[in-house]
Design an enzyme around this catalytic site. Structure first.
Site, mmCIF file in Angstrom:
data_model
loop_
_atom_site.group_PDB
_atom_site.id
_atom_site.type_symbol
_atom_site.label_atom_id
_atom_site.label_comp_id
_atom_site.label_asym_id
_atom_site.label_seq_id
_atom_site.Cartn_x
_atom_site.Cartn_y
_atom_site.Cartn_z
ATOM 1 C CB ALA A 124 68.537 75.078 47.437
ATOM 2 C CG LEU A 125 63.428 70.221 44.965
ATOM 3 C CD1 LEU A 125 64.491 69.237 44.968
ATOM 4 C CD2 LEU A 125 62.219 70.078 45.111
ATOM 5 C CB SER A 126 63.170 74.953 42.046
ATOM 6 O OG SER A 126 61.999 74.561 42.393
ATOM 7 N N PRO A 128 66.831 76.380 37.246
ATOM 8 C CG PRO A 128 68.467 78.009 36.536
ATOM 9 C CD PRO A 128 67.992 76.763 37.318
ATOM 10 C CB SER A 132 56.472 71.313 37.309
ATOM 11 O OG SER A 132 55.810 72.250 37.389
ATOM 12 N NE ARG A 252 53.670 69.945 47.145
ATOM 13 C CZ ARG A 252 54.053 68.972 46.012
ATOM 14 N NH1 ARG A 252 53.485 68.023 46.267
ATOM 15 N NH2 ARG A 252 54.878 69.234 45.348
ATOM 16 N N GLY A 348 35.818 98.096 44.995
ATOM 17 C CA GLY A 348 35.838 99.051 43.781
ATOM 18 C C GLY A 348 37.144 99.933 43.483
ATOM 19 C CD GLU A 372 56.383 74.832 50.055
ATOM 20 O OE1 GLU A 372 56.004 73.706 50.480
ATOM 21 O OE2 GLU A 372 57.120 75.506 50.707
ATOM 22 C CD GLU A 376 48.412 74.381 36.482
ATOM 23 O OE1 GLU A 376 49.222 74.652 37.161
ATOM 24 O OE2 GLU A 376 47.447 74.860 36.312
HETATM 25 N N1 CAA Z 1 56.586 60.932 49.589
HETATM 26 C C1 CAA Z 1 57.410 59.871 49.586
HETATM 27 N N2 CAA Z 1 58.126 59.385 48.548
HETATM 28 C C2 CAA Z 1 57.439 59.959 47.281
HETATM 29 C C3 CAA Z 1 56.468 60.747 47.200
HETATM 30 C C4 CAA Z 1 55.967 61.306 48.447
HETATM 31 N N3 CAA Z 1 55.244 62.397 48.667
HETATM 32 N N4 CAA Z 1 56.105 60.990 46.013
HETATM 33 C C5 CAA Z 1 56.970 60.332 45.058
HETATM 34 N N5 CAA Z 1 57.828 59.678 46.020
HETATM 35 C C6 CAA Z 1 58.837 58.644 45.575
HETATM 36 C C7 CAA Z 1 58.033 57.373 44.809
HETATM 37 O O1 CAA Z 1 57.291 56.662 45.491
HETATM 38 C C8 CAA Z 1 59.227 56.924 43.753
HETATM 39 O O2 CAA Z 1 60.111 56.073 44.512
HETATM 40 P P1 CAA Z 1 60.479 54.861 43.822
HETATM 41 O O3 CAA Z 1 61.399 55.354 42.835
HETATM 42 O O4 CAA Z 1 61.301 54.231 44.741
HETATM 43 O O5 CAA Z 1 59.371 54.110 43.461
HETATM 44 C C9 CAA Z 1 60.072 58.296 43.791
HETATM 45 O O6 CAA Z 1 59.762 59.057 44.657
HETATM 46 C C10 CAA Z 1 59.741 58.892 42.457
HETATM 47 O O7 CAA Z 1 58.671 59.366 42.371
HETATM 48 P P2 CAA Z 1 57.697 59.705 40.935
HETATM 49 O O8 CAA Z 1 58.190 58.583 39.860
HETATM 50 O O9 CAA Z 1 56.216 59.765 41.254
HETATM 51 O O10 CAA Z 1 58.350 60.827 40.404
HETATM 52 P P3 CAA Z 1 58.078 62.027 39.403
HETATM 53 O O11 CAA Z 1 59.394 62.512 38.728
HETATM 54 O O12 CAA Z 1 56.850 61.348 38.458
HETATM 55 O O13 CAA Z 1 57.514 63.139 40.148
HETATM 56 C C11 CAA Z 1 55.959 64.832 41.253
HETATM 57 C C12 CAA Z 1 56.346 63.458 40.831
HETATM 58 C C13 CAA Z 1 54.468 64.769 42.467
HETATM 59 C C14 CAA Z 1 55.305 65.292 39.989
HETATM 60 C C15 CAA Z 1 57.042 65.710 41.677
HETATM 61 O O14 CAA Z 1 58.009 65.714 40.946
HETATM 62 C C16 CAA Z 1 56.573 66.975 42.217
HETATM 63 O O15 CAA Z 1 55.976 67.086 43.457
HETATM 64 N N6 CAA Z 1 56.832 68.066 41.543
HETATM 65 C C17 CAA Z 1 56.575 69.506 41.889
HETATM 66 C C18 CAA Z 1 57.957 69.885 42.693
HETATM 67 C C19 CAA Z 1 57.727 71.109 43.567
HETATM 68 O O16 CAA Z 1 56.877 71.118 44.310
HETATM 69 N N7 CAA Z 1 58.613 71.983 43.703
HETATM 70 C C20 CAA Z 1 58.374 73.113 44.495
HETATM 71 C C21 CAA Z 1 60.048 73.353 45.252
HETATM 72 S S1 CAA Z 1 59.976 74.298 46.619
HETATM 73 C C22 CAA Z 1 59.547 75.881 46.215
HETATM 74 O O17 CAA Z 1 58.468 76.091 45.630
HETATM 75 C C23 CAA Z 1 60.241 77.167 46.693
HETATM 76 C C24 CAA Z 1 60.058 77.377 48.058
HETATM 77 O O18 CAA Z 1 60.982 77.656 48.758
HETATM 78 C C25 CAA Z 1 58.797 77.878 48.505
#
Ligand code: CAA
Length: 386
Positions: A124-126, A128, A132, A252, A348, A372, A376
């Protein structure tokens, strides 16, 4: 470079294939119609070692690694994409607990998930307003003498209706005066057992009426002053964002494998139909226009498999796979979508009816480009990894 699977990987693949064909596939249509995954079937999958595939044996897992895990999800997805995502999210949570949990959390949660005693788990991450951009989440966790109190709402919770255990993210940074400010800092992760919380404080909300994956439970979650004990924190306080991102690097790969499985099944059905269906006095498979669709589909699915297994291999050999898992998910989800679309076209008019499974596959695979992390977001992750 060795492209051969080892004996353990072959065994997990064969086990998943057999169960998928004999147990999962016959239930797929009924599960979609009833909008519920069969929980007895989930238990059978767990008993066969398909929950905790990459979790160590002393916690009840199969200890078979991420490659075997991807192979298992692909096989299950060929039979039922809803079951595959149910299983994938449970595996992801089991791995999060195995990796970041305290000894007590690991020993309580992992064996119960791996054995099938607990049906499923949720991530439970997301929210409303935080899809993203999970760093902008508004759910808060406040420390009290008795533990923590969670307030907020979660959205798109896979397995929400059936999970026995949830990993829930919330903002714990008490210095933040404006909790609506975007910040990846000060987030923490909590492990919550459904049976241990007051249902009025931890309420599973609306069941989403989705285009596809209709047998998979997707719900909202309301945290109404939800009281949880101090030991519910998973990992270090404030480390929640990193835990979520690490989990998604692995998650992913699971979604890539799910898309691959759906695409493979669509291709199998499309080729079979093209050989059986005759027009102009010959099987439509003999027309070059269709052969091109089949050749492109075969090639793209093989490319998706290579990307998926490379990411899985990197994960199990302890390499950083952020970029690799995003590439695998991006390519596999988009390739599988193209394959399903082409195979529906080969069918078809019949492909546009509920009578043929390709219609369900077409609807089911679409979400792999969304959940996930959208395509984009994957492109952003890939581009900024240089
Ligand atoms: N592994 C480890 N650490 C990571 C990381 C990774 N892959 N990506 C980022 N971090 C760390 C960074 O190093 C940074 O650390 P510091 O603050 O210590 O420097 C910190 O996390 C913040 O990183 P960013 O500044 O890069 O964060 P951001 O706000 O710019 O976001 C993003 C990055 C990749 C876009 C991220 O927000 C993202 O992946 N968004 C998509 C979310 C997602 O996939 N949601 C789906 C939820 S689950 C679901 O779909 C439901 C289900 O049940 C199937």
């Amino acid at each position: 470079m060795d492209f051969e699977l080892n004996d353990t990987q072959k065994l997990i693949q064969a086990t998943a294939r057999e169960l998928a064909r004999k147990v999962v596939r016959p239930l797929a249509r009924d599960m979609e119609a009833s909008e519920a995954v069969d929980t007895a079937m989930l238990r059978a999958l767990a008993e066969a070692g398909l929950v905790g595939v990459a979790v160590q044996g002393d916690l009840g897992g199969a200890d078979a690694g991420a490659v075997a895990y991807a192979l298992a999800i692909e096989e299950v997805a060929k039979a039922c994409a809803s079951t595959a995502v149910t299983l994938a999210v449970t595996n992801m949570v089991c791995e999060v607990v195995a990796r970041f949990g305290s000894p007590a959390q690991r020993e309580r949660v992992c064996p119960r998930l791996c054995s099938g005693e607990w049906r499923a788990a949720s991530f439970a991450l997301s929210e409303p307003e935080a899809g993203s951009d999970p760093g902008s989440m508004r759910t808060t966790a406040t420390r009290t003498p008795a533990g923590w109190v969670l307030r907020g709402a979660k959205q798109w919770v896979t397995n929400g209706a059936i999970a026995d255990v949830f990993v829930v993210w919330a903002r714990t940074d008490s210095s933040a005066t404006n909790v609506h400010a975007k910040s990846t800092k000060g987030l923490s992760c909590f492990l919550i057992e459904r049976a241990e919380v007051n249902p009025s404080e931890f309420a599973v909300g609306r069941h989403e009426d989705k285009m596809g994956l209709r047998a998979s439970s997707t719900t909202a979650l309301e945290l109404n002053e939800c009281h949880i004990p101090p030991e519910a924190v998973l990992g270090a306080v404030g480390d929640g964002f990193r835990i979520a991102m690490t989990a998604l690097d692995g998650g992913r790969i699971g979604i890539a494998a799910q898309a691959l499985g759906v695409g493979e099944r669509a291709l199998e059905l499309g080729v079979r139909y093209a050989r059986e269906r005759s027009q102009f006095g010959r099987p439509i498979a003999e027309f070059q226009a269709l052969q091109r669709m089949i050749a492109d589909s075969r090639t793209e699915l093989d490319a998706a498999r290579l990307l998926t297994l490379r990411a899985a291999w990197g994960k199990q050999t302890q390499k950083g796979v952020t970029q690799e898992s995003s590439m695998a998910k991006l390519f596999a989800s988009e390739a599988a979508w193209r394959v399903c679309n082409r195979m529906l076209q080969i069918h078809g008019g019949y492909g546009y009816t509920r009578e043929f499974d390709v219609e369900r596959l077409w609807r089911d695979v679409r979400v792999a480009q969304i959940y996930e992390g959208t395509s984009e977001i994957q492109r952003w992750v890939i581009a900024r990894s240089f």
